[in-house]
Design an enzyme around this catalytic site. Sequence first.
Site, PDB file in Angstrom:
ATOM      1  N   TYR A  53       0.832  -1.207   0.000  1.00 59.45           N
ATOM      2  CA  TYR A  53       0.000   0.000   0.000  1.00 59.45           C
ATOM      3  C   TYR A  53       0.865   1.255   0.000  1.00 59.45           C
ATOM      4  O   TYR A  53       1.964   1.236   0.545  1.00 59.45           O
ATOM      5  CB  TYR A  53      -0.884   0.026   1.252  1.00 59.45           C
ATOM      6  CG  TYR A  53      -1.944  -1.038   1.312  1.00 59.45           C
ATOM      7  CD1 TYR A  53      -2.256  -1.838   0.207  1.00 59.45           C
ATOM      8  CD2 TYR A  53      -2.646  -1.266   2.495  1.00 59.45           C
ATOM      9  CE1 TYR A  53      -3.230  -2.825   0.300  1.00 59.45           C
ATOM     10  CE2 TYR A  53      -3.638  -2.240   2.585  1.00 59.45           C
ATOM     11  CZ  TYR A  53      -3.917  -3.017   1.489  1.00 59.45           C
ATOM     12  OH  TYR A  53      -4.883  -3.984   1.584  1.00 59.45           O
ATOM     13  N   SER A 235     -13.625  -4.676   1.252  1.00 63.93           N
ATOM     14  CA  SER A 235     -14.638  -4.190   0.301  1.00 63.93           C
ATOM     15  C   SER A 235     -16.061  -4.473   0.782  1.00 63.93           C
ATOM     16  O   SER A 235     -16.898  -4.965   0.024  1.00 63.93           O
ATOM     17  CB  SER A 235     -14.422  -4.809  -1.088  1.00 63.93           C
ATOM     18  OG  SER A 235     -13.232  -4.371  -1.660  1.00 63.93           O
ATOM     19  N   LEU A 237     -18.320  -2.433   1.165  1.00 66.85           N
ATOM     20  CA  LEU A 237     -19.217  -1.587   0.380  1.00 66.85           C
ATOM     21  C   LEU A 237     -19.057  -1.862  -1.111  1.00 66.85           C
ATOM     22  O   LEU A 237     -19.448  -1.042  -1.951  1.00 66.85           O
ATOM     23  CB  LEU A 237     -18.953  -0.111   0.675  1.00 66.85           C
ATOM     24  CG  LEU A 237     -19.221   0.332   2.117  1.00 66.85           C
ATOM     25  CD1 LEU A 237     -18.858   1.797   2.310  1.00 66.85           C
ATOM     26  CD2 LEU A 237     -20.671   0.085   2.498  1.00 66.85           C
ATOM     27  N   GLY A 240     -17.360   0.679  -3.113  1.00 67.69           N
ATOM     28  CA  GLY A 240     -18.123   1.921  -3.266  1.00 67.69           C
ATOM     29  C   GLY A 240     -19.420   1.772  -4.025  1.00 67.69           C
ATOM     30  O   GLY A 240     -20.250   2.702  -4.035  1.00 67.69           O
ATOM     31  N   LEU A 242     -22.027   0.017  -3.331  1.00 64.59           N
ATOM     32  CA  LEU A 242     -23.171   0.024  -2.431  1.00 64.59           C
ATOM     33  C   LEU A 242     -23.474   1.404  -1.846  1.00 64.59           C
ATOM     34  O   LEU A 242     -24.508   1.593  -1.206  1.00 64.59           O
ATOM     35  CB  LEU A 242     -22.962  -0.992  -1.303  1.00 64.59           C
ATOM     36  CG  LEU A 242     -23.119  -2.456  -1.715  1.00 64.59           C
ATOM     37  CD1 LEU A 242     -22.601  -3.388  -0.626  1.00 64.59           C
ATOM     38  CD2 LEU A 242     -24.585  -2.776  -2.036  1.00 64.59           C
ATOM     39  N   THR A 243     -22.590   2.369  -2.062  1.00 66.22           N
ATOM     40  CA  THR A 243     -22.892   3.732  -1.606  1.00 66.22           C
ATOM     41  C   THR A 243     -23.891   4.418  -2.525  1.00 66.22           C
ATOM     42  O   THR A 243     -24.497   5.423  -2.140  1.00 66.22           O
ATOM     43  CB  THR A 243     -21.622   4.602  -1.565  1.00 66.22           C
ATOM     44  OG1 THR A 243     -21.159   4.832  -2.915  1.00 66.22           O
ATOM     45  CG2 THR A 243     -20.525   3.943  -0.744  1.00 66.22           C
ATOM     46  N   GLY A 244     -24.022   3.900  -3.742  1.00 72.96           N
ATOM     47  CA  GLY A 244     -24.902   4.510  -4.730  1.00 72.96           C
ATOM     48  C   GLY A 244     -24.249   5.584  -5.564  1.00 72.96           C
ATOM     49  O   GLY A 244     -24.878   6.156  -6.456  1.00 72.96           O
ATOM     50  N   LYS A 245     -22.959   5.842  -5.339  1.00 75.15           N
ATOM     51  CA  LYS A 245     -22.331   6.965  -6.054  1.00 75.15           C
ATOM     52  C   LYS A 245     -22.115   6.688  -7.541  1.00 75.15           C
ATOM     53  O   LYS A 245     -21.902   7.634  -8.316  1.00 75.15           O
ATOM     54  CB  LYS A 245     -21.016   7.355  -5.392  1.00 75.15           C
ATOM     55  CG  LYS A 245     -19.932   6.297  -5.405  1.00 75.15           C
ATOM     56  CD  LYS A 245     -18.728   6.788  -4.595  1.00 75.15           C
ATOM     57  CE  LYS A 245     -17.640   5.748  -4.452  1.00 75.15           C
ATOM     58  NZ  LYS A 245     -16.537   6.226  -3.584  1.00 75.15           N
TER      59      LYS A 245
END
Length: 352
Positions: A53, A235, A237, A240, A242-245
Site C-alpha cells: 500500500y 470491500s 461496500l 463503493g 453500495l454507496t450509490g455513487k
Amino acid sequence: MKRVRLGGSDVEVSEICLGTMTFGNQTAEADAHAQMDRAVEVGVSFFDCAEMYPVNPVRRETFGGSEEVIGRWLARGGSRDRVQIATKITGPTQLIRDGAPFDGKTVLDCIDTSLSRLQSDYIDLYQLHWPVRGSYAFRQNWTYDPSAQSRQETLDHMADVLEALKTARKAGKIRAAGLSNESAWGLTKWCDVATALDAPRMAAIQNEYSLLYRAYDTDLAEVAVNEDVTLLSYSPLAAGILTGKYANGNIPDKSRVAVDKSVGGMGNLGGRLTARALTAADAYADLAGQHGWDPVHMAIAWQLTRPFKVVPIVGATDTAQLQHLIDGFGRELPDELLRGINKLHRLHPMPY
C-alpha cells in the site's frame, strides 16, 4: 465499541477495522492522521495495512508508503498500546519483488522492514496477502484452474513459512498470523500444518465480503467456524458500489473509478462494476430507504449479523467519508430489514 478476539489468539480488536490502503496516495498524510485520531476517539483501535500500500494505482515507488504514514502517526502520538496494527506480506501477483513468491526467509526479512516503517517493536497481526500457489480472488474465479498445483510443494511452503512465523512470534515481533485471499482448502491446511509444527495457527482470514459478494458464506465460513478463524472482510461496500455513487452511470471526481481511469486503468473496480451489480446496489438502496436506513450503514451493520466472527474493514479517502461511516456505528438491523436483505440476495446472486 464492542471488542472481538481474533480467532484463538490473544489479540483483541475493535469490531470495526480502519483500512489504510489510500494513505499516502489518495489520502494525504495529514488527513490520514486525522482519520486515525477520529477512529480512536470512537473506539476503532484496529488498523489494517500492507507492504504494497498505497494502491489505486499500485506503483513500485510507493510500496511501503502507507506503513510509513502509520509509523509517523504512532511516533507522533505515543498510541501504540491503544491500537492494533495489521499488515501483510505481498504474494506473487504484484510488482513487489518482481512478482517472486515469498518463503520463510522473505517473511522474516519483510517483518523487519514493516516494523521499521511502522516505527514499532511488534505487529499485532501479520498476514499473507496472496497464496503463492494462486488464488481465485478478484474475479479470477471465472477462469480459476488449480490443476497445476503440487500438494506437496504447497505443504512444504506452508511449513517453511509457519516456522518463520513461529520464530517471529517467539522474538516478540508478531502477536498473531493471518491469511488473505485464501480458499477453504488453503485455510484448512494452514491450520493443520500449524498444529503439527506447534506454530501460530491462523487467527484471521482477510477475504472480500459484501452484500454483493458472498462467496465466503459456505465452505470458508464452515472452516472458519470449526477452526476458530475470524473473517476480516474487505470491500464491505463493494468498492463503493453500495454507496450509490456510481448509480445512473455517474463517476464522481476522485472516486476509485475516476482515479483508475486517470492512470490508464480499466476503471471497472477490479471487475466489480457491472450492470448487474449496479442493479443490485439500486435494489439494496431502495430497501434501505424503505426502512429509514442509509445504504452504507445498512451494508456495514449487516456484516455484524453474520453467523460467524467477522470484522469489516472500512476505508475512507477523507475524514468526511469516515464520519459518515461512524454515524452508522452501533446500530442494529431490525428483523424485517434482514428478511428483505435475504430476499434480495436470492434475486441478485453473484452480480460480478
